[in-house]
Design a protein around this motif. Structure first.
Motif, mmCIF file in Angstrom:
data_model
loop_
_atom_site.group_PDB
_atom_site.id
_atom_site.type_symbol
_atom_site.label_atom_id
_atom_site.label_comp_id
_atom_site.label_asym_id
_atom_site.label_seq_id
_atom_site.Cartn_x
_atom_site.Cartn_y
_atom_site.Cartn_z
ATOM 1 N N ALA A 54 0.799 -1.242 0.000
ATOM 2 C CA ALA A 54 0.000 0.000 0.000
ATOM 3 C C ALA A 54 0.827 1.285 0.000
ATOM 4 O O ALA A 54 0.579 2.192 0.808
ATOM 5 C CB ALA A 54 -0.980 -0.001 1.171
ATOM 6 N N PRO A 55 1.806 1.404 -0.888
ATOM 7 C CA PRO A 55 2.452 2.706 -1.044
ATOM 8 C C PRO A 55 1.480 3.669 -1.707
ATOM 9 O O PRO A 55 0.461 3.251 -2.285
ATOM 10 C CB PRO A 55 3.629 2.385 -1.990
ATOM 11 N N GLN A 56 1.769 4.950 -1.647
ATOM 12 C CA GLN A 56 0.868 5.927 -2.247
ATOM 13 C C GLN A 56 0.831 5.798 -3.770
ATOM 14 O O GLN A 56 -0.144 6.179 -4.414
ATOM 15 C CB GLN A 56 1.299 7.356 -1.870
ATOM 16 N N GLN A 57 1.901 5.246 -4.353
ATOM 17 C CA GLN A 57 1.981 5.184 -5.805
ATOM 18 C C GLN A 57 2.699 3.907 -6.231
ATOM 19 O O GLN A 57 3.627 3.446 -5.553
ATOM 20 C CB GLN A 57 2.736 6.409 -6.332
ATOM 21 N N ILE A 58 2.256 3.335 -7.355
ATOM 22 C CA ILE A 58 2.910 2.166 -7.942
ATOM 23 C C ILE A 58 3.083 2.440 -9.436
ATOM 24 O O ILE A 58 2.123 2.820 -10.117
ATOM 25 C CB ILE A 58 2.081 0.881 -7.741
ATOM 26 N N THR A 59 4.299 2.270 -9.927
ATOM 27 C CA THR A 59 4.584 2.514 -11.335
ATOM 28 C C THR A 59 5.066 1.220 -11.969
ATOM 29 O O THR A 59 5.923 0.525 -11.405
ATOM 30 C CB THR A 59 5.658 3.611 -11.498
ATOM 31 N N THR A 60 4.525 0.900 -13.131
ATOM 32 C CA THR A 60 4.839 -0.370 -13.793
ATOM 33 C C THR A 60 5.364 -0.089 -15.199
ATOM 34 O O THR A 60 4.595 0.230 -16.106
ATOM 35 C CB THR A 60 3.578 -1.255 -13.895
ATOM 36 N N TYR A 61 6.670 -0.198 -15.366
ATOM 37 C CA TYR A 61 7.294 0.071 -16.658
ATOM 38 C C TYR A 61 7.420 -1.202 -17.481
ATOM 39 O O TYR A 61 7.804 -2.246 -16.945
ATOM 40 C CB TYR A 61 8.700 0.638 -16.473
ATOM 41 N N PRO A 62 7.169 -1.138 -18.795
ATOM 42 C CA PRO A 62 7.519 -2.279 -19.635
ATOM 43 C C PRO A 62 9.039 -2.355 -19.748
ATOM 44 O O PRO A 62 9.727 -1.331 -19.723
ATOM 45 C CB PRO A 62 6.884 -1.929 -20.984
ATOM 46 N N PHE A 94 0.071 4.538 -11.125
ATOM 47 C CA PHE A 94 -1.213 4.440 -10.427
ATOM 48 C C PHE A 94 -1.046 4.895 -8.980
ATOM 49 O O PHE A 94 -0.044 4.584 -8.335
ATOM 50 C CB PHE A 94 -1.723 2.998 -10.466
ATOM 51 N N SER A 95 -2.038 5.621 -8.482
ATOM 52 C CA SER A 95 -1.949 6.179 -7.140
ATOM 53 C C SER A 95 -3.217 5.904 -6.340
ATOM 54 O O SER A 95 -4.297 5.750 -6.906
ATOM 55 C CB SER A 95 -1.739 7.699 -7.189
ATOM 56 N N LEU A 96 -3.044 5.864 -5.018
ATOM 57 C CA LEU A 96 -4.206 5.766 -4.140
ATOM 58 C C LEU A 96 -5.043 7.034 -4.244
ATOM 59 O O LEU A 96 -6.268 6.991 -4.148
ATOM 60 C CB LEU A 96 -3.755 5.552 -2.693
ATOM 61 N N GLU A 97 -4.382 8.168 -4.445
ATOM 62 C CA GLU A 97 -5.063 9.443 -4.645
ATOM 63 C C GLU A 97 -4.453 10.132 -5.847
ATOM 64 O O GLU A 97 -3.250 10.017 -6.102
ATOM 65 C CB GLU A 97 -4.922 10.340 -3.402
ATOM 66 N N LYS A 98 -5.258 10.864 -6.597
ATOM 67 C CA LYS A 98 -4.802 11.540 -7.803
ATOM 68 C C LYS A 98 -3.701 12.537 -7.475
ATOM 69 O O LYS A 98 -3.803 13.319 -6.531
ATOM 70 C CB LYS A 98 -5.972 12.277 -8.470
ATOM 71 N N THR A 99 -2.615 12.495 -8.240
ATOM 72 C CA THR A 99 -1.512 13.428 -8.034
ATOM 73 C C THR A 99 -0.816 13.678 -9.361
ATOM 74 O O THR A 99 -0.781 12.801 -10.229
ATOM 75 C CB THR A 99 -0.495 12.887 -7.010
ATOM 76 N N LYS A 100 -0.280 14.867 -9.515
ATOM 77 C CA LYS A 100 0.491 15.167 -10.726
ATOM 78 C C LYS A 100 1.962 14.819 -10.534
ATOM 79 O O LYS A 100 2.749 14.898 -11.472
ATOM 80 C CB LYS A 100 0.348 16.651 -11.093
ATOM 81 N N LEU A 101 2.336 14.418 -9.316
ATOM 82 C CA LEU A 101 3.724 14.057 -9.041
ATOM 83 C C LEU A 101 3.967 12.612 -9.457
ATOM 84 O O LEU A 101 3.455 11.679 -8.846
ATOM 85 C CB LEU A 101 4.047 14.223 -7.552
ATOM 86 N N ASN A 102 4.758 12.406 -10.506
ATOM 87 C CA ASN A 102 5.131 11.069 -10.948
ATOM 88 C C ASN A 102 6.414 11.159 -11.751
ATOM 89 O O ASN A 102 6.958 12.242 -11.963
ATOM 90 C CB ASN A 102 4.001 10.425 -11.758
ATOM 91 N N ASP A 103 6.904 10.027 -12.202
ATOM 92 C CA ASP A 103 8.197 10.011 -12.904
ATOM 93 C C ASP A 103 8.165 10.744 -14.242
ATOM 94 O O ASP A 103 9.191 11.245 -14.683
ATOM 95 C CB ASP A 103 8.649 8.571 -13.138
ATOM 96 N N GLU A 104 7.020 10.767 -14.896
ATOM 97 C CA GLU A 104 6.951 11.365 -16.225
ATOM 98 C C GLU A 104 6.682 12.862 -16.136
ATOM 99 O O GLU A 104 5.618 13.349 -16.535
ATOM 100 C CB GLU A 104 5.889 10.640 -17.067
ATOM 101 N N TYR A 105 7.668 13.598 -15.633
ATOM 102 C CA TYR A 105 7.540 15.039 -15.469
ATOM 103 C C TYR A 105 7.367 15.750 -16.805
ATOM 104 O O TYR A 105 6.840 16.859 -16.861
ATOM 105 C CB TYR A 105 8.759 15.602 -14.736
ATOM 106 N N VAL A 106 7.803 15.128 -17.915
ATOM 107 C CA VAL A 106 7.674 15.780 -19.218
ATOM 108 C C VAL A 106 6.210 15.947 -19.614
ATOM 109 O O VAL A 106 5.877 16.771 -20.471
ATOM 110 C CB VAL A 106 8.430 14.996 -20.315
ATOM 111 N N GLY A 107 5.323 15.165 -18.999
ATOM 112 C CA GLY A 107 3.905 15.264 -19.316
ATOM 113 C C GLY A 107 3.253 16.497 -18.739
ATOM 114 O O GLY A 107 2.279 17.018 -19.299
ATOM 115 N N SER A 108 3.748 16.974 -17.625
ATOM 116 C CA SER A 108 3.153 18.142 -16.972
ATOM 117 C C SER A 108 4.037 19.380 -17.084
ATOM 118 O O SER A 108 3.649 20.457 -16.638
ATOM 119 C CB SER A 108 2.887 17.842 -15.483
ATOM 120 N N HIS A 109 5.222 19.228 -17.685
ATOM 121 C CA HIS A 109 6.135 20.367 -17.837
ATOM 122 C C HIS A 109 6.739 20.343 -19.241
ATOM 123 O O HIS A 109 7.669 19.592 -19.520
ATOM 124 C CB HIS A 109 7.258 20.313 -16.799
#
Length: 446
Positions: free
Chosen positions: A217-225, A270-285
């Motif tokens: 139950a971390p706040q965020q889980i990222t699954t890369y191919p 994927f996050s327990l709560e919606k957040t713009k903080l994730n590894d893909e910063y290029v998507g929001s900046h």
């Protein structure tokens, strides 16, 4: 997938390769280019920490073996470059620290983050780590500094961990789970990073990884191919064997279904709560400035590349010269395509906002591309927004993977000092680069 969708995947892959070939005829600079802020734009600061204690066979990021004295000297140069960026008039609201292993020297990183908080209006900082640097006492040192920490676990399967040389480095699955459980709750967001579609990985192994991650139950889980490029496929094959069947699409569908009760940040986060903080910063900046050895900046349609060689980088900074040694220019359409991909990767584009930000007409400028995506049932339009469909989510994951493997080639070329000598331009996509090995990660100081 049906015939049209398979065709869309192949066509999109070809188009991505063409875009990379167009954009990556890189000009080598005789003198670093000045970076000038635009008061109407918002920037993100990226800082690169190029050190690791050990290397993983699938990783092609810019890094060197860690040496404490070398790292301390590097951090001093990094902070000096940050001060110079401040003097140029830049400001930032967010910061991303990548590597390498960003927490490899906690004291030096703290000095660096505190300086950035002092100089700029930074509200949020994301960092990466590995399991060896998530000790609760160490993480507590970063309270009030790091808002999001992503930990590269990659898998909880002991067999896979042994094959990718992580079992001896970071411990067994059981040990990792215990370590992560103790690290949770110290910083606002803790992300577990997993990789899927390892050669020979079974559906049962994938599901086990997902179940363990969700149970923690971390706040965020990222699954890369698994990102196999010409640089890493040889090492991957040696460690894990060759893939008999590519399960990427099937596994991706399993992952999306498994996390349907989570908030989806983008195609693989994927996050327990919606957040713009994730590894893909290029998507929001769309615009970001990179500091440090091998850091990339994307400013006003130009990709600026900092010196990779640690001596060269430090010498540029200490002589108060711009540390970038190369740049790539992109035409307006390629910039629109790049921003479209990085935004639709999150699942949605507000057309009016996109047009205002880029001063374009998305539906006109990418008319053919959007028509093809709609025909393949990858996107749909509703209430002034474009959304990705279930198939589109996978298509854009594939394209992001293609984009990142292209950037891997850029890094590999610029790590080779000899290759860059006495050239005005270098066509990245035409360069023949040897597979990665540990020998070219050992830095010899002048």
């Amino acid at each position: 997938m049906n015939f049209i969708q398979n065709l869309a995947l192949k066509y999109s892959h070809i188009m991505m390769q063409q875009s990379l070939r167009k954009g990556f005829n890189v000009k080598l600079l005789k003198q670093g280019q000045e970076k000038i802020p635009n008061s109407s734009k918002e920037y993100m600061l990226y800082a690169h920490i190029p050190f690791c204690h050990t290397f993983c066979p699938y990783c092609s990021f810019h890094k060197y073996y860690y040496k404490e004295d070398l790292a301390k000297y590097y951090f001093q140069s990094l902070r000096e470059e940050i001060k110079q960026i401040k003097d140029k008039g830049f400001d930032f609201t967010s910061m991303y620290v990548g590597g390498g292993t960003t927490l490899i020297n906690e004291e030096e990183l703290i000095k660096t983050l505190e300086l950035c908080k002092k100089l700029f209006n930074i509200k949020e900082i994301s960092c990466e780590s590995d399991p060896n640097h998530i000790d609760p006492k160490k993480l507590s040192m970063f309270k009030g500094l790091i808002d999001r920490l992503s930990c590269g676990v990659q898998s909880f399967d002991n067999g896979i961990l042994k094959k990718v040389a992580r079992y001896d480095k970071f411990g067994s699955s059981e040990f990792l789970q215990e370590k992560i459980s103790k690290a949770l709750g110290i910083l606002p967001i803790f992300s577990i990073d997993l990789i899927f579609n390892f050669p020979s990985q079974s559906k049962e192994q994938l599901l086990s990884d997902l179940i363990i991650a969700k149970k923690l139950a971390p706040q965020q889980i990222t699954t890369y191919p698994l990102m196999k490029s010409n640089l890493t496929k040889e090492n991957i094959a040696k460690a894990l064997g060759a893939s008999i069947k590519d399960n990427e699409f099937e596994f991706y569908q399993i992952i999306r279904d498994f996390f349907k009760d989570y908030q989806c940040n983008n195609g693989w986060s994927f996050s327990l709560e919606k957040t713009k903080l994730n590894d893909e910063y290029v998507g929001s900046h769309h615009e970001y400035l990179g500091v440090g050895s091998g850091a990339f900046s994307f400013l006003d349609g130009e990709l600026l590349i900092n010196a990779f060689n640690l001596n060269d980088y430090s010498n540029f900074v200490r002589q108060k010269q711009n540390a970038n040694i190369a740049k790539a220019n992109f035409n307006k359409k390629e910039i629109i395509k790049y921003c479209f991909l990085t935004e639709i990767f999150s699942g949605k584009i507000e057309i009016k906002k996109f047009n205002q930000t880029l001063e374009c007409d998305l539906k006109k400028d990418l008319y053919i591309e959007l028509l093809g995506l709609k025909f393949a049932n990858a996107i749909y339009e509703k209430d002034g927004c474009l959304y990705s469909t279930s198939f589109g989510q996978y298509l854009f994951v594939v394209l992001m993977k293609d984009f990142y493997t292209g950037m891997d080639l850029v890094r590999a070329v610029f790590r080779d000092d000899v290759r860059l000598k006495n050239k005005d331009y270098i066509d990245i996509m035409k360069e023949k680069v040897n597979p990665l090995n540990s020998a070219n990660m050992e830095f010899k100081a002048d």
